[in-house]
Scaffold this motif. Structure first.
Motif, short mmCIF file in Angstrom:
data_model
loop_
_atom_site.label_atom_id
_atom_site.label_comp_id
_atom_site.label_asym_id
_atom_site.label_seq_id
_atom_site.Cartn_x
_atom_site.Cartn_y
_atom_site.Cartn_z
N THR A 187 7.58 78.40 109.48
CA THR A 187 9.13 78.89 109.05
C THR A 187 9.65 77.73 108.50
O THR A 187 9.30 76.39 108.93
CB THR A 187 9.87 79.49 110.42
OG1 THR A 187 9.86 78.45 111.18
CG2 THR A 187 9.24 80.71 110.72
N TYR A 188 10.48 77.66 107.72
CA TYR A 188 11.35 76.69 107.08
C TYR A 188 12.92 76.89 107.27
O TYR A 188 13.26 77.95 107.16
CB TYR A 188 10.92 76.60 105.48
CG TYR A 188 9.45 76.25 105.19
CD1 TYR A 188 9.17 74.99 105.14
CD2 TYR A 188 8.45 77.47 104.92
CE1 TYR A 188 7.72 74.62 105.04
CE2 TYR A 188 7.19 77.13 104.79
CZ TYR A 188 6.86 75.66 104.81
OH TYR A 188 5.76 75.59 104.45
N PRO A 189 13.28 75.52 107.57
CA PRO A 189 13.08 74.31 107.07
C PRO A 189 12.06 73.75 108.39
O PRO A 189 12.16 74.32 109.44
CB PRO A 189 13.93 73.40 107.12
CG PRO A 189 15.09 74.27 107.83
CD PRO A 189 14.88 75.73 107.76
N LYS A 190 11.11 73.08 107.92
CA LYS A 190 10.01 72.52 108.73
C LYS A 190 10.27 71.04 108.96
O LYS A 190 10.47 70.26 107.84
CB LYS A 190 8.52 72.80 108.26
CG LYS A 190 7.54 72.47 109.16
CD LYS A 190 6.13 72.72 108.36
CE LYS A 190 5.19 71.82 108.97
NZ LYS A 190 3.87 72.26 108.26
N ILE A 191 10.03 70.38 109.97
CA ILE A 191 10.52 69.07 110.08
C ILE A 191 9.15 68.54 110.89
O ILE A 191 8.67 68.81 111.84
CB ILE A 191 11.63 68.98 111.24
CG1 ILE A 191 13.06 69.40 110.58
CG2 ILE A 191 11.80 67.24 111.69
CD1 ILE A 191 14.09 69.60 111.70
N THR A 237 8.32 54.39 108.99
CA THR A 237 8.39 55.67 110.15
C THR A 237 9.53 56.39 109.57
O THR A 237 10.41 56.25 109.21
CB THR A 237 8.99 54.79 111.22
OG1 THR A 237 8.14 53.73 111.88
CG2 THR A 237 9.41 55.99 112.31
N GLY A 238 9.30 57.66 109.39
CA GLY A 238 10.12 58.76 109.05
C GLY A 238 10.11 60.10 109.47
O GLY A 238 9.16 60.46 110.25
N ILE A 239 11.08 60.89 108.98
CA ILE A 239 11.25 62.38 109.23
C ILE A 239 11.13 62.89 107.91
O ILE A 239 12.09 62.55 106.73
CB ILE A 239 12.35 62.36 109.98
CG1 ILE A 239 12.20 61.89 111.49
CG2 ILE A 239 12.72 64.02 110.20
CD1 ILE A 239 13.52 62.18 112.26
N ASN A 240 10.33 64.11 107.63
CA ASN A 240 10.32 64.78 106.57
C ASN A 240 10.94 66.30 106.69
O ASN A 240 10.60 66.69 107.87
CB ASN A 240 9.05 64.95 106.12
CG ASN A 240 8.36 63.87 105.55
OD1 ASN A 240 8.85 62.92 105.14
ND2 ASN A 240 7.04 63.65 105.70
N ILE A 241 12.01 66.76 105.99
CA ILE A 241 12.53 67.96 106.31
C ILE A 241 12.02 68.83 105.10
O ILE A 241 12.55 68.69 103.84
CB ILE A 241 13.89 67.96 106.35
CG1 ILE A 241 14.26 67.18 107.50
CG2 ILE A 241 14.60 69.35 106.37
CD1 ILE A 241 15.73 66.85 107.46
N TRP A 242 10.89 69.86 105.37
CA TRP A 242 10.57 70.79 104.18
C TRP A 242 11.43 71.81 104.12
O TRP A 242 11.60 72.49 105.12
CB TRP A 242 9.24 70.83 104.61
CG TRP A 242 8.24 69.90 104.22
CD1 TRP A 242 7.78 68.95 105.21
CD2 TRP A 242 7.63 69.58 103.07
NE1 TRP A 242 6.92 68.20 104.61
CE2 TRP A 242 6.93 68.23 103.32
CE3 TRP A 242 7.62 69.87 101.85
CZ2 TRP A 242 6.04 67.77 102.48
CZ3 TRP A 242 6.70 69.27 100.73
CH2 TRP A 242 6.13 67.98 101.21
N LYS A 243 12.15 71.99 103.07
CA LYS A 243 12.96 73.44 102.76
C LYS A 243 11.77 74.46 102.43
O LYS A 243 12.32 75.40 102.72
CB LYS A 243 13.85 72.97 101.54
CG LYS A 243 14.63 74.22 101.01
CD LYS A 243 15.54 73.58 100.03
CE LYS A 243 16.37 74.79 99.39
NZ LYS A 243 16.90 75.89 100.19
N SER A 244 10.74 74.18 101.89
CA SER A 244 9.93 75.48 101.47
C SER A 244 8.55 74.66 101.64
O SER A 244 8.54 73.43 101.88
CB SER A 244 10.23 75.87 100.37
OG SER A 244 9.83 75.05 99.24
#
Length: 166
Positions: A24-28, A60-67
């Motif tokens: 499911t999105y958003p996916k973190i 070091t990071g965080i990705n937030i995938w919208k799709s």
């Protein structure tokens, strides 16, 4: 005897399983890596890492995938330089950007770059997931930073990064 109620329950069960198995999105996702700049080129000089000094960064990071195709990434990179008997944190990089999934485990990251040293620019990155499990993924990447400002000539760097995403 199978009734309409039995069919509805079985259909509902398999629909529920199908929904929960989908992403499911958003996916973190989060990640940590080790970055080795290999060579930095400017109009004044060419610097090779590992020759006269050793420089390393820790993205070091965080990705937030919208799709499944597009996302946003927020990255912080402390950089350390060791030269002779001296070592210190030389820079902290604020590195937000856009992620584009290219397929077959490849991702393009287009990042803006804002350094605590006063430099700024952009960093295109090609990333490849090389090993994926249920809990994490291992990746390699080639960042290509371009930097300006702080009364220094523009620079272009080729780097190598590897890390883990979870």
């Amino acid at each position: 005897m199978i009734t309409f109620r039995h069919i509805a329950i079985i259909t509902s069960f398999f629909t529920t399983i199908s929904i929960f198995s989908q992403t499911t999105y958003p996916k973190i996702t989060g990640y940590f890596g080790i970055l080795h700049p290999i060579v930095t080129i400017s109009s004044e000089q060419t610097n090779l890492n590992f020759r006269d000094y050793y420089a390393v960064g820790f993205p070091t990071g965080i990705n937030i995938w919208k799709s499944s195709k597009i996302g946003f990434s927020f990255e912080i990179v402390p950089n350390i330089k060791v030269q002779g008997a001296s070592d210190k944190v030389t820079n902290i990089l604020f590195h937000p950007g856009v992620l584009v999934a290219l397929g077959k485990g490849y991702t393009f990251a287009g990042r803006a770059a804002f350094e605590s040293s006063g430099r700024y620019g952009f960093t295109p990155v090609i990333n490849k997931t090389v090993l994926k499990s249920d809990n994490c993924s291992y990746f390699v990447a080639v960042p290509l930073p371009v930097r300006f400002g702080n009364d220094h000539p523009a620079t272009f760097t080729v780097g190598f990064q590897f890390g883990i995403a979870f």
